[in-house]
Write a protein that holds these residues in place. Structure first.
Motif, short mmCIF file in Angstrom:
data_model
loop_
_atom_site.label_atom_id
_atom_site.label_comp_id
_atom_site.label_asym_id
_atom_site.label_seq_id
_atom_site.Cartn_x
_atom_site.Cartn_y
_atom_site.Cartn_z
N MET A 12 6.20 -4.09 -9.26
CA MET A 12 7.47 -4.63 -8.81
C MET A 12 8.53 -3.56 -8.95
O MET A 12 8.69 -2.97 -10.02
N ILE A 13 9.24 -3.29 -7.87
CA ILE A 13 10.37 -2.39 -7.94
C ILE A 13 11.54 -3.08 -7.27
O ILE A 13 11.46 -3.44 -6.10
N LYS A 14 12.59 -3.31 -8.05
CA LYS A 14 13.77 -4.04 -7.56
C LYS A 14 13.35 -5.33 -6.87
O LYS A 14 13.70 -5.58 -5.73
N SER A 15 12.51 -6.10 -7.53
CA SER A 15 11.97 -7.37 -7.05
C SER A 15 11.28 -7.26 -5.68
O SER A 15 11.19 -8.22 -4.94
N THR A 16 10.81 -6.07 -5.36
CA THR A 16 9.97 -5.92 -4.18
C THR A 16 8.59 -5.47 -4.64
O THR A 16 8.48 -4.59 -5.49
N THR A 17 7.57 -6.11 -4.11
CA THR A 17 6.22 -5.72 -4.49
C THR A 17 5.81 -4.47 -3.72
O THR A 17 5.88 -4.44 -2.51
N MET A 18 5.42 -3.46 -4.47
CA MET A 18 5.01 -2.20 -3.87
C MET A 18 3.51 -2.02 -4.12
O MET A 18 3.02 -2.30 -5.20
N ILE A 19 2.80 -1.52 -3.11
CA ILE A 19 1.37 -1.26 -3.30
C ILE A 19 1.05 0.18 -2.94
O ILE A 19 1.69 0.78 -2.09
N PRO A 20 0.04 0.74 -3.61
CA PRO A 20 -0.40 2.10 -3.27
C PRO A 20 -0.97 2.13 -1.85
O PRO A 20 -1.57 1.16 -1.40
N ILE A 21 -0.78 3.27 -1.16
CA ILE A 21 -1.29 3.33 0.22
C ILE A 21 -2.81 3.19 0.26
O ILE A 21 -3.37 2.72 1.22
N ARG A 22 -3.46 3.60 -0.85
CA ARG A 22 -4.92 3.43 -0.92
C ARG A 22 -5.32 1.98 -0.70
O ARG A 22 -6.31 1.67 -0.02
N VAL A 23 -4.51 1.06 -1.24
CA VAL A 23 -4.81 -0.36 -1.09
C VAL A 23 -4.66 -0.80 0.36
O VAL A 23 -5.41 -1.63 0.87
N VAL A 24 -3.68 -0.20 1.03
CA VAL A 24 -3.46 -0.53 2.44
C VAL A 24 -4.72 -0.21 3.25
O VAL A 24 -5.15 -0.96 4.11
N VAL A 25 -5.35 0.92 2.90
CA VAL A 25 -6.55 1.34 3.62
C VAL A 25 -7.75 0.52 3.18
O VAL A 25 -8.42 -0.14 3.98
N GLU A 26 -8.01 0.56 1.85
CA GLU A 26 -9.27 0.01 1.36
C GLU A 26 -9.31 -1.50 1.40
O GLU A 26 -10.34 -2.10 1.68
N GLU A 27 -8.19 -2.13 1.08
CA GLU A 27 -8.21 -3.58 0.94
C GLU A 27 -7.70 -4.30 2.19
O GLU A 27 -8.21 -5.33 2.55
N LEU A 28 -6.69 -3.74 2.81
CA LEU A 28 -6.12 -4.43 3.96
C LEU A 28 -6.73 -3.92 5.27
O LEU A 28 -6.58 -4.53 6.30
#
Lengths: 501, 171
Positions: A44-60
Motif C-alpha cells: 500500500m502506498i498512499k492508500s493505493t495498492t501497488m504491485i510488482p511488474i513481475r506479478v503483472v506478467v506472471e499472475e495477470l
C-alpha cells in the motif's frame, strides 16, 4: 440493473469467504476468486495498492516490457498498451495521456505499479475488501454465466474499453467504502438529465466547473466526450436501461447527422462518464459548459462559439474525417542544415525521410499526411508553423538529422517544447522511432524550438541520428533505413491517436 | 554573489576609467579607430559557456580574456566560446567566426557572426550555442540588448531550429 448488481454482489461474497481465514496477514490478491501465489506481494502506498511488474506478467498474464534507460514500463495485450514511467504521475493508454494518483516507484529493485489503474485499464474488474485487506480481480469474461451479458450493441469500440467489466458499477457501488486507490473521496458531479434538441446534446449536471474532454473519431464517425469527476445520479440511473456492458443509449429519430447517443461510467477511478454520439457523417461541433443551470453541451450547430480557443487533445479531424498530420522536412534550399561527414546535406535526408513517411501513409483510412515541402524549397520557421495551423493539423512532426563537433556522439533524440500533450506525444514517437533507427537511445528532450513551441497541436521534432557520426551517417542515407524509420514514425502516430497500426 | 558583483563592477569601473581617457575624442566606429593613446592591456576573468557531451546543459567555466581597448572586450569574450581545454566539454562555436561585437552607448550590443555550413548544429546544439552567446554577453551589466547578425544580415534563425529576436533583451 439492480438484479444484476445483486447477483454480482452475491458472487463477490462467495469469493470473499475463503479469504477471511487468513485475514491477519498482509495484502491478498485474488484473480477470479483464486488466490495468487504468496510471492505476489502487493504494497500500500498512499492508500493505493501497488504491485510488482513481475506479478503483472506472471499472475495477470499481460505482456510487459521494461526499458531500463527511460525507466518506462509498457504493459500490453492485443487491445491496450499502457506506458508508465517511474516517478511520473501520468501514464499513456494507447498513446493517450492520463493522470495517476500515485506514480510507479522502484522499491528494493522492484518496480511497483498501481494495481487498480493497470487492472481496470486492461479490462479487469478490481474490487477492494477493506476488512480482509484483499484485492479481488475479475477478468471481464468471468462470471458471464451469472450475468449473461449481451454482446455489445455496436462493434467492439475503443471508446468503451474502460467499461468491459461485467456489472462493474454495481460491484463497486455496493462496497463503495475504501476502494483501493479511490480513497480521496472527491465530491462527484452527478449526471441528472440528458436530452437532444436543436442539434445540441444537453447534459444536466449537479455541479459546474466540469472540464469535459472531447475527441472526434472516424470509422464509424463519432464524437466522444469524457466528463471527469462525475457519475450518474441514482434517479437518472433508475430511468435508464443500462445494458450489462454498463452502457445505456437513446436513438435520435430522423436526425440528418446524429444516429444515437450512448453513455456509460467509463471509469471509476478517476470517476469519468463517457458520452458517445454516433454520427451518420463527420460534423464540426463544440463542447462547452453552462452555469445555472449547470450543463455540459455538445453543440453541432456550426463552428465553435469561441473559434480562437484551442479545444485540447485530439480535437476535430476536419472535413475529410481523417486526422491531419503535418510532416515537416527541416531546412531546405539555401539552408542545407548540417553537413555530414561525407559532405552530404541534412536537408536532403530530411526531405527523403518525409517523403517516405507520406508514402507509408498513402491510402491510410484514418490519417492524412501533409508535407510542408515536397522538394528542395526553403520555408522560414514561422511559415512552417502557419502551414500546420492553416491545415488544422492534429499532429505536427518535424524531421531533422543532428550534428555536433564531436564524432563519437551517436543516436536518436526527440524534442518537444510545450508541457501539454506534446510531451506524451514526443514520448510515444520516440519509443517507436528508436525501434526504427536501431541507433542509441538519447532520450526525449525539452527544448524551446520554434516549430514545436509555436504550433498549437501536439508537436515534436525528431533528430533521427548524427550526421557527424560515421555509423549514423552511413545508415541515414540508406533507403531501407529510411523506410524502417518511416514505418516507426507511422507506428508512433497511430499509437498516439489510438488507431490500429 | 553580492560580493562578486561588487568586485566585478569595481573592476569594470577601473577598466572604463582606464580606457575612457583614450576614447573621448576617438571615432565611435570601432573599425577605423586610430589609437592615439595605447592603453595598457587588461586581463579580465569572465564566465564562458559550453555544453556537456550529452549536449543537454550549458556549463559555465571561468576563463580569462585580455584586451587593450574596452571596446574589444565583447569580441574577446565571445571568442572564448570557440574552444575549451576541458575535454569533458564541447565548444559550440568552434567552427564559426565572430566578426565583430560592438556596444552602443544605450547598451545595445551587435554581434556579427559567420557560420560556415559545416558549423551547423542540430536542434539542441543550436539552442545551446545561442544561449551560450547570450549568457556570455549579458554577464556584462552594461549590455542591455544583443542583436545577432549573420554576415551583417538580420536573419530569422542561425541554423534553422531556433528563431532569433532582433534584438534579444536581458530578461
Amino acid at each position: 440493473m439492480k438484479k444484476i448488481g445483486t447477483l454480482v454482489f452475491f458472487c463477490l461474497m462467495l469469493f470473499m469467504l475463503p479469504s477471511l481465514s487468513h485475514a491477519s496477514a498482509g495484502l491478498h490478491l485474488y484473480l477470479n476468486g483464486v488466490s495468487l501465489s504468496p510471492s505476489a506481494e502487493a504494497q500500500m502506498i498512499k492508500s493505493t495498492t501497488m504491485i510488482p511488474i513481475r506479478v503483472v506478467v506472471e499472475e495477470l498474464g499481460f505482456q510487459v516490457d521494461w526499458n531500463k534507460k527511460t525507466r518506462t514500463v509498457t504493459i500490453h495485450n492485443d487491445k491496450k498498451t499502457i506506458e508508465l514511467v517511474v516517478s511520473q504521475k501520468w501514464a499513456t493508454v494507447n498513446g493517450k495521456k492520463v493522470n495517476l494518483d500515485v506514480a510507479p516507484i522502484i522499491k528494493s529493485d522492484t518496480t511497483l505499479v498501481p494495481l487498480r489503474f493497470v487492472g481496470e485499464t486492461m479490462g479487469l474488474v478490481v474490487d477492494w475488501e477493506n476488512e480482509t485487506k484483499s484485492v479481488y480481480l475479475f477478468t471481464s469474461d468471468f462470471g458471464s454465466e451469472v450475468t449473461q451479458p449481451k454482446p455489445p450493441v455496436t462493434q467492439p469500440d475503443p471508446d468503451q474499453g474502460g467499461s468491459t467489466g461485467t456489472g462493474k458499477d454495481e460491484g463497486n457501488n455496493s462496497s463503495n467504502n475504501g476502494n483501493a486507490g479511490n480513497d480521496s473521496k472527491v465530491d462527484l458531479s452527478e449526471i441528472q438529465t440528458m436530452s437532444f434538441e436543436d442539434n445540441r446534446l444537453i447534459i444536466g449536471v449537479s455541479k459546474g466547473d466540469l472540464k469535459p474532454t472531447q475527441q472526434r473519431l472516424t470509422g464509424p464517425n463519432r464524437i466522444v466526450v469524457d466528463i471527469p469527476n462525475s457519475k450518474f445520479s441514482d434517479t437518472f440511473s433508475k430511468t435508464q436501461n443500462f445494458a450489462s456492458s454498463g452502457q445505456a443509449e437513446f436513438i435520435v429519430q430522423d436526425h440528418p447527422v446524429v444516429e444515437k447517443i450512448r453513455y456509460s461510467q467509463y471509469s471509476d477511478n478517476p470517476a469519468t462518464v463517457r458520452v458517445v454520439i454516433d454520427m451518420k457523417q463527420s460534423q464540426n461541433f463544440s463542447v462547452y459548459t453552462t452555469k445555472d443551470p449547470n450543463t455540459v453541451v455538445v453543440d453541432l450547430n456550426g463552428s465553435s462559439p469561441d473559434p480562437g480557443k484551442d479545444n485540447g487533445t485530439g480535437t476535430l479531424p476536419p472535413h475529410s474525417g481523417k486526422y491531419i498530420v503535418v510532416i515537416d522536412a527541416g531546412h531546405g534550399a539555401k539552408d542545407p542544415g548540417a553537413i555530414s561527414l561525407n559532405k552530404r546535406n541534412e536537408k536532403d535526408f530530411n526531405l527523403a525521410q518525409a517523403l517516405k513517411v507520406a508514402e507509408v501513409f498513402k491510402n491510410d483510412p484514418d490519417v492524412e499526411v501533409i508535407l510542408t515541402r515536397t522538394d528542395d524549397t526553403f520555408l522560414e520557421l514561422k511559415e512552417r508553423v502557419a502551414f500546420a495551423k492553416q491545415h488544422q493539423a492534429n499532429l505536427f512532426v518535424s524531421i531533422h538529422a543532428n550534428s555536433i563537433n564531436k564524432s563519437s556522439i551517436s543516436g536518436t533524440e526527440t524534442y518537444y517544447s510545450r508541457d501539454d500533450e506534446s510531451k506524451a506525444f514526443a514520448q510515444v514517437m520516440h519509443n517507436n522511432l528508436v525501434k526504427g533507427t536501431e541507433l542509441p537511445d538519447r532520450g526525449v528532450r525539452k527544448q524551446s524550438l520554434h516549430v514545436t513551441r509555436e504550433t498549437n497541436m501536439p508537436a515534436c521534432l525528431l533528430e533521427v541520428g548524427y550526421l557527424t557520426n560515421q555509423t549514423d551517417e552511413s545508415a541515414l542515407y540508406q533507403e531501407d533505413f529510411q523506410y524502417r524509420v518511416a514505418q516507426s514514425i507511422k507506428d508512433g502516430i497511430k499509437q498516439y491517436l489510438g488507431l490500429k497500426s | 554573489m553580492k560580493k562578486t558583483i561588487l568586485v566585478l563592477s569595481t573592476l569594470l569601473l577601473t577598466i572604463a576609467i582606464a580606457a575612457g581617457c583614450g576614447q573621448k575624442s576617438a571615432d565611435p566606429q570601432p573599425g577605423d579607430q586610430t589609437e592615439v593613446v595605447q592603453p595598457a592591456e587588461q586581463t579580465l576573468k569572465i564566465q564562458s559557456f559550453y555544453t556537456d557531451d550529452q549536449i543537454l546543459n550549458l556549463v559555465p567555466k571561468d576563463t580569462e580574456i585580455k584586451f587593450s581597448d574596452a571596446k574589444a572586450k565583447y569580441l574577446a569574450a565571445l571568442k572564448t566560446l570557440q574552444q575549451t581545454d576541458d575535454e569533458k566539454l564541447i565548444a559550440l562555436w568552434d567552427k564559426s567566426e565572430f566578426l565583430s561585437a560592438t556596444l552602443k552607448d544605450d547598451g545595445a550590443l551587435t554581434v556579427d557572426v559567420k557560420i560556415p555550413e559545416d558549423a551547423h548544429l542540430g536542434a539542441s546544439g543550436e539552442d545551446l550555442a545561442l544561449q551560450s552567446l547570450l549568457k556570455t554577453s549579458f554577464q556584462f551589466d552594461e549590455v542591455k540588448t544583443v542583436d545577432i547578425l549573420v554576415d551583417g544580415k538580420s536573419v530569422d534563425s542561425l541554423m534553422g531550429h531556433v528563431e532569433l529576436e532582433h534584438p534579444f533583451s536581458r530578461n
